[in-house]
Design a protein around this motif. Structure first.
Motif, PDB file in Angstrom:
ATOM      1  N   LEU A  53       0.819  -1.216   0.000  1.00  0.00           N
ATOM      2  CA  LEU A  53       0.000   0.000   0.000  1.00  0.00           C
ATOM      3  C   LEU A  53       0.852   1.264   0.000  1.00  0.00           C
ATOM      4  O   LEU A  53       0.424   2.292  -0.547  1.00  0.00           O
ATOM      5  CB  LEU A  53      -0.957  -0.005   1.192  1.00  0.00           C
ATOM      6  N   ASN A  57      -1.407   2.934  -3.115  1.00  0.00           N
ATOM      7  CA  ASN A  57      -2.547   2.934  -2.207  1.00  0.00           C
ATOM      8  C   ASN A  57      -3.834   2.672  -2.986  1.00  0.00           C
ATOM      9  O   ASN A  57      -3.853   2.741  -4.218  1.00  0.00           O
ATOM     10  CB  ASN A  57      -2.615   4.284  -1.472  1.00  0.00           C
ATOM     11  N   ASP A  58      -4.891   2.366  -2.278  1.00  0.00           N
ATOM     12  CA  ASP A  58      -6.217   2.166  -2.872  1.00  0.00           C
ATOM     13  C   ASP A  58      -6.230   1.013  -3.873  1.00  0.00           C
ATOM     14  O   ASP A  58      -6.526   1.183  -5.057  1.00  0.00           O
ATOM     15  CB  ASP A  58      -6.727   3.446  -3.556  1.00  0.00           C
ATOM     16  N   ILE A  88      -5.598   0.554   8.067  1.00  0.00           N
ATOM     17  CA  ILE A  88      -6.205   0.568   6.734  1.00  0.00           C
ATOM     18  C   ILE A  88      -7.710   0.729   6.861  1.00  0.00           C
ATOM     19  O   ILE A  88      -8.280   0.565   7.942  1.00  0.00           O
ATOM     20  CB  ILE A  88      -5.909  -0.734   5.946  1.00  0.00           C
ATOM     21  N   SER A 103      -7.254   0.829   1.607  1.00  0.00           N
ATOM     22  CA  SER A 103      -6.553   2.118   1.620  1.00  0.00           C
ATOM     23  C   SER A 103      -5.870   2.323   2.959  1.00  0.00           C
ATOM     24  O   SER A 103      -6.359   1.865   3.997  1.00  0.00           O
ATOM     25  CB  SER A 103      -7.540   3.271   1.400  1.00  0.00           C
ATOM     26  N   ASP A 109      -0.196   5.494   7.046  1.00  0.00           N
ATOM     27  CA  ASP A 109       0.727   6.235   6.190  1.00  0.00           C
ATOM     28  C   ASP A 109       1.904   6.796   6.986  1.00  0.00           C
ATOM     29  O   ASP A 109       3.030   6.812   6.506  1.00  0.00           O
ATOM     30  CB  ASP A 109      -0.016   7.358   5.464  1.00  0.00           C
TER      31      ASP A 109
END
Length: 151
Positions: A53, A57-58, A88, A103, A109
């Motif tokens: 990710l 991402n996504d 996530i 995500s 992050d």
């Protein structure tokens, strides 16, 4: 006249097996990662998902699974635990409700910076130079590709 034993009928020795060398090396690597990842509060499997990710991402569950060579039955419980840890989110795709989009959260992050220190620690533990590690990785990737064609 003495007959030589047929090597095909001999019991294979453990230390002579490629599979055992790979398995025991994987165990040692996992122990090292477990020690290092404890500081981040991640398991090795969770770390792999996070790496996927952090790169992109996504992604759908199937895209993450393809990248990690895991099926959704293995991946789903792992992703549920990661969602509970607020690393996530899992949301059904609007265009196709059969797909679940994975995500990173802000918390997930933010872990990227701390995780960026791991490769150097792993390289140091191998006591190999970077070129040797890259060469080994390429050989293992080629071996995996060959084995995947045989299964």
């Amino acid at each position: 006249m003495e007959t030589k034993p047929n090597p095909l009928h001999q019991v294979p020795r453990l230390d002579g097996q490629l599979c055992f060398a790979l398995y025991s090396t994987s165990l040692a690597m996992s122990k090292l990662y477990r020690k290092l990842l404890r500081q981040l509060g991640l398991t090795y499997s969770q770390y792999l998902v996070m790496m996927v990710l952090w790169e992109n991402n996504d992604l759908t569950v199937s895209e993450v699974g393809e990248r990690l060579f895991l099926d959704s039955a293995t991946l789903t419980p792992l992703l549920k635990r990661m969602e509970q840890a607020e690393l996530i989110t899992r949301v059904r795709a609007v265009s196709d409700e059969r797909q679940v989009i994975i995500s990173l959260t802000a918390k997930g992050d933010r872990m990227r910076a701390d995780a960026a220190l791991l490769p150097e620690a792993i390289l140091g533990a191998t006591r190999c130079n970077a070129d040797d590690v890259v060469s080994m990785k390429n050989q293992l990737n080629a071996l995996r590709a060959s084995l995947m064609q045989s299964v």
